[in-house]
Design a protein around this motif. Structure first.
Motif, PDB file in Angstrom:
ATOM      1  N   GLY A 141       0.771  -1.230   0.000  1.00 19.75           N
ATOM      2  CA  GLY A 141       0.000   0.000   0.000  1.00 19.75           C
ATOM      3  C   GLY A 141       0.805   1.285   0.000  1.00 19.75           C
ATOM      4  O   GLY A 141       0.463   2.236  -0.726  1.00 19.75           O
ATOM      5  N   PRO A 142       1.875   1.402   0.799  1.00 16.68           N
ATOM      6  CA  PRO A 142       2.638   2.653   0.777  1.00 16.68           C
ATOM      7  C   PRO A 142       3.147   3.029  -0.616  1.00 16.68           C
ATOM      8  O   PRO A 142       3.145   4.208  -0.980  1.00 16.68           O
ATOM      9  CB  PRO A 142       3.787   2.362   1.740  1.00 16.68           C
ATOM     10  N   LEU A 143       3.563   2.037  -1.387  1.00 19.17           N
ATOM     11  CA  LEU A 143       4.010   2.312  -2.752  1.00 19.17           C
ATOM     12  C   LEU A 143       2.825   2.637  -3.654  1.00 19.17           C
ATOM     13  O   LEU A 143       2.869   3.589  -4.437  1.00 19.17           O
ATOM     14  CB  LEU A 143       4.775   1.109  -3.302  1.00 19.17           C
ATOM     15  N   LEU A 144       1.736   1.857  -3.550  1.00 16.84           N
ATOM     16  CA  LEU A 144       0.565   2.089  -4.385  1.00 16.84           C
ATOM     17  C   LEU A 144      -0.018   3.477  -4.138  1.00 16.84           C
ATOM     18  O   LEU A 144      -0.410   4.178  -5.077  1.00 16.84           O
ATOM     19  CB  LEU A 144      -0.496   1.019  -4.110  1.00 16.84           C
ATOM     20  N   ALA A 145      -0.084   3.879  -2.874  1.00 16.49           N
ATOM     21  CA  ALA A 145      -0.639   5.196  -2.551  1.00 16.49           C
ATOM     22  C   ALA A 145       0.176   6.308  -3.212  1.00 16.49           C
ATOM     23  O   ALA A 145      -0.380   7.315  -3.670  1.00 16.49           O
ATOM     24  CB  ALA A 145      -0.673   5.390  -1.041  1.00 16.49           C
TER      25      ALA A 145
ATOM     26  N   GLU B  60      -1.192   9.136  -5.828  1.00 22.87           N
ATOM     27  CA  GLU B  60      -0.994  10.567  -5.568  1.00 22.87           C
ATOM     28  C   GLU B  60      -0.348  11.247  -6.765  1.00 22.87           C
ATOM     29  O   GLU B  60      -0.757  12.347  -7.178  1.00 22.87           O
ATOM     30  CB  GLU B  60      -0.137  10.751  -4.323  1.00 22.87           C
ATOM     31  N   ARG B  61       0.633  10.595  -7.338  1.00 21.98           N
ATOM     32  CA  ARG B  61       1.311  11.172  -8.507  1.00 21.98           C
ATOM     33  C   ARG B  61       0.372  11.272  -9.704  1.00 21.98           C
ATOM     34  O   ARG B  61       0.544  12.140 -10.569  1.00 21.98           O
ATOM     35  CB  ARG B  61       2.541  10.341  -8.864  1.00 21.98           C
ATOM     36  N   ALA B  62      -0.612  10.376  -9.765  1.00 19.94           N
ATOM     37  CA  ALA B  62      -1.581  10.402 -10.861  1.00 19.94           C
ATOM     38  C   ALA B  62      -2.758  11.331 -10.572  1.00 19.94           C
ATOM     39  O   ALA B  62      -3.675  11.443 -11.403  1.00 19.94           O
ATOM     40  CB  ALA B  62      -2.099   8.980 -11.123  1.00 19.94           C
TER      41      ALA B  62
END
Length: 455
Positions: A136-140, A144-146
């Motif tokens: 999740g930390p990476l997916l979030a 956010e960048r998108a």
């Protein structure tokens, strides 16, 4: 406090929030029962491995399934009916979809659906806390960048706890601890799908008739689900995971402020600012009166130093707030949670406010696979709630340093060497086949490991 009004306005303007549900199991079905009567929310599609099961879920939750099912995504978008498909990727790609809900419970599926949702410009509500803790930390960050929202699921305990922590901080308090309640005894860590029902007071036959999955319910019992949920809360709030794993101290709701404070002050915590789970059972197996088995809590104190918090402490006393004996640490709790019945809050918040109801901001907590018994070379791990491993909460720092195998990847992988009972399994102990989930997890470990090294 105006989310319902904003949804109604969307309905009146003819532009409801369009959601797609992946997984029509228990959590998904609870959402189905409420989205039907929530103005401004349109369930545009359901993806499930069986469209017949999805249709049965509609019927069971009050829908006229024959009238509700659409003939195409275009029909679903324009008419307000629901498209049923087995292809989750087709759902995510469908024109007009605003929010994807992953309620599959599969870490690998959750990661795949999140990456697809980000690619196609959809917000995601990750009911799948197993996937959230795995990556999740990476997916979030990717969402956010998108310019998209990656959100925990309101109604599930992690999101509710994140809300309570946010409330306390917005009030200017310092959070001492936050978490949930459960039924726990140390012996439960060794529970298997063959022994689980006796702990719930059910026979295997009764559980089967009720459609209850023994491995899933065993995850609730053996400590794995609690560890996963606390890791999600740590990652979403900045609270710390206990380095020795969860302690599960017994506590009634009226004991929360006393028990959930640092050991130096007479409590059960290593320090202030931690996640923890309280047990509804004393260690002798007796029931805790006024327990918090189904609820969530936060303990907090005035944040100012030098005794200047006396006024707030006096207010605690004047307004009947439950506190520790010194009157400094206070507790608030919610005695129950409605799980999927509350999920619409997350869907609406993501689409209308552009806000998550809880989201990981860093990799702080992790859940490692821990051997339930002596494991032999060549033995196949069977994952969360199974016969071979249970999930133990760790700090992300310790997990990375030890090369711990995350519980979300400890399924259908073979041991390369024996492992002692009670030992943390490591990546080097198993033959992990290459997969998207493995690659994403490794990417997250590399990213946050580099940050930790540079700090």
């Amino acid at each position: 406090m105006n989310l319902a009004a904003k949804l109604i306005r969307r309905a009146e303007e003819g532009r409801p929030v369009r959601a797609g549900l992946i997984g029509a199991g228990k959590f998904g079905s609870m959402f189905l029962s409420q989205v039907r009567t929530t103005r401004g929310l349109h369930l545009m599609a359901i993806a499930d491995l069986s469209t017949e099961r999805a249709k049965a879920a509609l019927t069971a939750t009050g829908w006229d399934a024959d009238a509700a099912v659409a003939s195409s995504f275009e029909d679903a978008r324009k008419s307000g009916r629901v498209m049923l498909v087995e292809d989750s990727e087709a759902l995510i790609r469908a024109d007009g979809l605003d929010v994807v809900i992953d309620a599959t419970g599969s870490p690998a599926a959750g990661i795949r659906h999140a990456l697809l949702a980000a690619e196609h410009g959809r917000h995601i509500v990750m009911v799948n806390v197993e996937a959230d803790v795995l990556a999740g930390p990476l997916l979030a960050q990717k969402f956010e960048r998108a310019g998209l929202v990656y959100s925990m699921a309101y109604g599930d305990q992690p999101a509710l706890v994140c809300e309570m922590v946010d409330w306390a901080r917005a009030c200017g308090f310092r959070v001492v601890a936050a978490g949930k309640g459960t039924k726990y005894l140390p012996s439960y860590h060794a529970s298997t799908p063959d022994t689980v029902w006796s702990h719930y007071g059910l026979s295997p036959e009764e559980a089967k008739v009720a459609g209850m999955n023994p491995q899933m319910f065993n995850s609730f019992l053996d400590g794995t689900k609690s560890a996963i949920e606390m890791a999600a809360i740590a990652n979403g709030t900045g609270l710390k995971a206990p380095r020795g794993g969860l302690e599960f101290p017994p506590a009634s709701v009226h004991e929360l402020a006393t028990v959930l404070r640092p050991k130096a002050d007479g409590g059960a915590l290593d320090e202030a600012g931690m996640v923890e789970v309280v047990s509804s059972l004393r260690r002798d197996g007796s029931q805790v009166e006024n327990d918090l088995r189904w609820g969530v809590y936060v303990t907090f104190e005035p944040a100012d130093a030098g005794g200047r918090g006396d006024y707030a402490r006096r207010c605690f006393r004047e307004y009947g707030v439950s506190t520790d004996p010194a009157g400094r640490v206070a507790a608030l709790w919610r005695p129950s949670h409605l799980i999927g019945l509350e999920l619409g809050v997350s869907v609406a918040s993501a689409a209308i406010r552009g806000e998550a109801t809880g989201s990981p901001t860093a990799f702080r907590g992790d859940v490692a696979a821990c051997a339930k018994k002596p494991l032999a070379e060549g033995e196949m791990l069977d994952g969360e709630g199974g016969f071979t491993v249970w999930g133990r909460l760790m700090t992300a720092e310790d997990s990375l340093a030890q090369g711990a195998l995350p519980i979300g990847l400890a399924h259908k992988v073979k041991l390369k060497r024996p492992v002692e009972a009670g030992a943390i399994l490591r990546w080097d102990d198993v033959a992990v086949p290459d997969s998207e989930a493995v690659r994403v997890r490794r990417e997250m470990e590399a990213m946050f490991g580099e940050r930790a090294a540079a700090a």
